[in-house]
Scaffold this motif. Structure first.
Motif, PDB file in Angstrom:
ATOM      1  N   MET A 339       0.849  -1.186   0.000  1.00  0.00           N
ATOM      2  CA  MET A 339       0.000   0.000   0.000  1.00  0.00           C
ATOM      3  C   MET A 339       0.887   1.240   0.000  1.00  0.00           C
ATOM      4  N   LEU A 340       0.589   2.188  -0.886  1.00  0.00           N
ATOM      5  CA  LEU A 340       1.306   3.449  -0.937  1.00  0.00           C
ATOM      6  C   LEU A 340       0.402   4.543  -0.388  1.00  0.00           C
ATOM      7  N   PRO A 341       0.850   5.312   0.596  1.00  0.00           N
ATOM      8  CA  PRO A 341      -0.028   6.255   1.293  1.00  0.00           C
ATOM      9  C   PRO A 341      -0.479   7.417   0.434  1.00  0.00           C
ATOM     10  N   LEU A 353       2.502   0.514 -14.274  1.00  0.00           N
ATOM     11  CA  LEU A 353       3.674  -0.311 -13.992  1.00  0.00           C
ATOM     12  C   LEU A 353       4.463  -0.463 -15.283  1.00  0.00           C
ATOM     13  N   LEU A 354       5.779  -0.329 -15.188  1.00  0.00           N
ATOM     14  CA  LEU A 354       6.633  -0.341 -16.371  1.00  0.00           C
ATOM     15  C   LEU A 354       6.956  -1.747 -16.870  1.00  0.00           C
ATOM     16  N   LEU A 403       7.773  -1.707  -6.571  1.00  0.00           N
ATOM     17  CA  LEU A 403       8.316  -0.415  -6.163  1.00  0.00           C
ATOM     18  C   LEU A 403       9.306   0.136  -7.187  1.00  0.00           C
ATOM     19  N   ASP A 404      10.076  -0.744  -7.785  1.00  0.00           N
ATOM     20  CA  ASP A 404      11.071  -0.300  -8.755  1.00  0.00           C
ATOM     21  C   ASP A 404      10.462   0.084 -10.091  1.00  0.00           C
ATOM     22  N   ASN A 405       9.228  -0.367 -10.344  1.00  0.00           N
ATOM     23  CA  ASN A 405       8.649  -0.179 -11.673  1.00  0.00           C
ATOM     24  C   ASN A 405       7.303   0.537 -11.668  1.00  0.00           C
ATOM     25  N   PHE A 406       6.949   1.125 -10.553  1.00  0.00           N
ATOM     26  CA  PHE A 406       5.692   1.862 -10.465  1.00  0.00           C
ATOM     27  C   PHE A 406       5.939   3.338 -10.767  1.00  0.00           C
ATOM     28  N   GLN A 407       5.177   3.847 -11.719  1.00  0.00           N
ATOM     29  CA  GLN A 407       5.295   5.254 -12.093  1.00  0.00           C
ATOM     30  C   GLN A 407       3.930   5.920 -11.974  1.00  0.00           C
ATOM     31  N   TYR A 408       3.897   7.075 -11.342  1.00  0.00           N
ATOM     32  CA  TYR A 408       2.629   7.770 -11.169  1.00  0.00           C
ATOM     33  C   TYR A 408       2.814   9.260 -11.414  1.00  0.00           C
ATOM     34  N   SER A 433      10.484   6.347  -5.222  1.00  0.00           N
ATOM     35  CA  SER A 433       9.590   6.090  -4.113  1.00  0.00           C
ATOM     36  C   SER A 433      10.391   5.908  -2.833  1.00  0.00           C
ATOM     37  N   PRO A 434       9.804   6.256  -1.667  1.00  0.00           N
ATOM     38  CA  PRO A 434      10.522   6.038  -0.408  1.00  0.00           C
ATOM     39  C   PRO A 434      10.904   4.576  -0.261  1.00  0.00           C
ATOM     40  N   PRO A 435      12.128   4.280   0.128  1.00  0.00           N
ATOM     41  CA  PRO A 435      12.570   2.892   0.195  1.00  0.00           C
ATOM     42  C   PRO A 435      11.894   2.135   1.332  1.00  0.00           C
ATOM     43  N   LEU A 436      11.643   0.857   1.107  1.00  0.00           N
ATOM     44  CA  LEU A 436      11.148  -0.026   2.153  1.00  0.00           C
ATOM     45  C   LEU A 436      12.327  -0.576   2.939  1.00  0.00           C
TER      46      LEU A 436
END
Length: 439
Positions: A339-341, A353-354, A403-408, A433-436
């Motif tokens: 989940m991304l806030p 997604l790329l 996370l590495d391939n999500f673009q918004y 994106s902020p790292p996990l």
């Protein structure tokens, strides 16, 4: 609001605060065989199928217990009494328990619910059973004994509301000067603090009936809900069968037995410290976010349906669903979520997604031009992803690949989105994106 559909079964009152698909109670309760009344907010009543509802009471504030009590009294008059009361939101559990006590309705009563809603009571009860808990104290006790604070509690510490949910209002305090600056700003009697235990955090979700596990799954967090509340992504991965998996489940059952919890869903969080497992928190309710979706999608188990059948006294429906959950508990399928806030103050433009991610089976994005105002809860986030595969490793890989391939794309606004065009969009590739936390 009346609908003349006489019923031969139970007279049931439902407390509903939901205005989305979760309000489809006809999936959970037989409205033809029972006589049903609802207490709702004006927004949530619109989500109901009113064709077989005997009575509806509307409240502007369902947390106003005096008004709620009067509304349930009106429902009792309309139904000719109340046999059962159903409340499926964590925010309503204590009020529902008090109503059962007042109207002599079977089910969880205040002395049961308070063990889960009051963190100090919960932790004291579990510690008294000989299970590990972080060192903790009421914030007011630490302030009274300020000179001895450092001997009672080691920093960092977690300061959290005594009664609450989803780590709302919780914060991590790193140093004594930071603590000294914070405590004058808080209502001390409403807050506790606990020692921060360093180690991986897990959650165990499932359902108990008569003290026996019907189904349970242990998962490892990638990041935590506390970090999610601070704006970081939150992920979770179901564990493969292993001694650790078994230990987490067994520890959860011991905690629930210490709390004398025998019937219903649960969400329990555990940290694995250097010297063993520590209890963190528990809710006597269905886990939040994507957890109920995973149970349904992977195993065909609707935890809300189980809970509603148990609360409503529908023994036949409960027996059928329990047997299905027991059968599903042997499944080897594993799942997880990301989940991304909410990026509060921004407007959602689009997302993609790329690359294809094999374990990913569902991605949920807001509608275009949605304005993130900070009130979306877990329903309207920047993105929600669900995964399923045959192993823990495949799920974790899928989350990190996402996370590495999500673009918004987001846009700034100068006024509410329905009155102003967004300014030039900002494109955010996944690598920014902020790292996990690492797996």
């Amino acid at each position: 609001m009346k609908a003349n559909h006489p019923a031969k079964g139970n007279r049931i009152v439902v407390l509903n605060r939901w205005s989305d698909g979760f309000a489809a109670y006809q999936r959970y309760i037989d409205h033809a065989a029972n006589k049903i009344a609802y207490v709702c907010t004006p927004n949530s009543v619109a989500a109901l199928d009113t064709s077989r509802i005997a009575h509806v009471e509307q409240l502007s504030d369902i947390l106003d217990e005096e008004a709620l009590h009067a509304a349930v009294r009106a429902c009792s008059s309309a139904l000719g009494g109340i046999d059962r009361l159903v409340a499926l939101s964590e925010f309503d559990l204590l009020a529902a328990a008090r109503l059962r006590n007042s109207f002599n309705i079977p089910g969880d009563l205040p002395e049961t619910v308070v063990r889960f809603r009051n963190k100090a009571v919960t932790t004291n009860t579990i510690a008294a059973a000989g299970l590990r808990v972080p060192r903790f104290a009421a914030l007011e006790d630490l302030v009274v004994a300020k000179a001895a604070t450092t001997t009672v509690m080691r920093f960092p510490i977690i300061v959290k509301p005594r009664s609450g949910t989803a780590n709302i209002g919780s914060r991590r305090i790193e140093t004594r000067p930071e603590f000294d600056a914070l405590w004058p700003t808080l209502p001390l009697a409403e807050y506790d603090c606990e020692e921060y235990i360093d180690g991986p955090v897990y959650h165990v979700d499932g359902f108990l009936l008569n003290g026996t596990l019907v189904i349970a799954r242990a998962s490892r967090y990638i990041s935590t809900y506390l970090q999610f509340a601070q704006g970081k992504p939150l992920g979770s991965v179901m564990l493969d069968p292993s001694p650790l998996n078994e230990a987490l489940t067994a520890f959860s059952v011991k905690c629930l037995r210490a709390l004398d919890f025998r019937n219903g869903p649960f969400h329990l969080e555990i940290v694995r410290g250097c010297d063993g497992l520590y209890f963190l928190k528990v809710g006597a309710r269905v886990g939040e976010g994507e957890i109920p979706f995973l149970f349904h999608d992977l195993y065909g188990v609707d935890l809300f349906a189980l809970w509603a059948a148990q609360q409503s006294g529908d023994k036949a429906r409960l027996a059928t669903q329990v047997q299905a959950a027991l059968d599903a508990s042997a499944s080897s399928a594993r799942g997880g979520f990301l989940m991304l806030p909410e990026p509060v103050g921004k407007v959602f433009v689009d997302a993609k997604l790329l690359r294809e991610i094999p374990a990913l089976y569902e991605a949920v994005f807001p509608k275009p031009r949605h304005f993130f105002d900070g009130t979306g809860g877990y329903a309207t986030l920047l993105a929600r992803f669900r995964y399923r595969a045959a192993s823990e490793h495949e799920i974790a890989t899928g989350i990190h690949t996402t996370l590495d391939n999500f673009q918004y794309t987001l846009a700034e606004i100068a006024a509410p989105p329905f009155t102003a065009e967004p300014a030039a969009p900002m494109v955010h590739p996944g690598r920014h994106s902020p790292p996990l936390l690492p797996c």
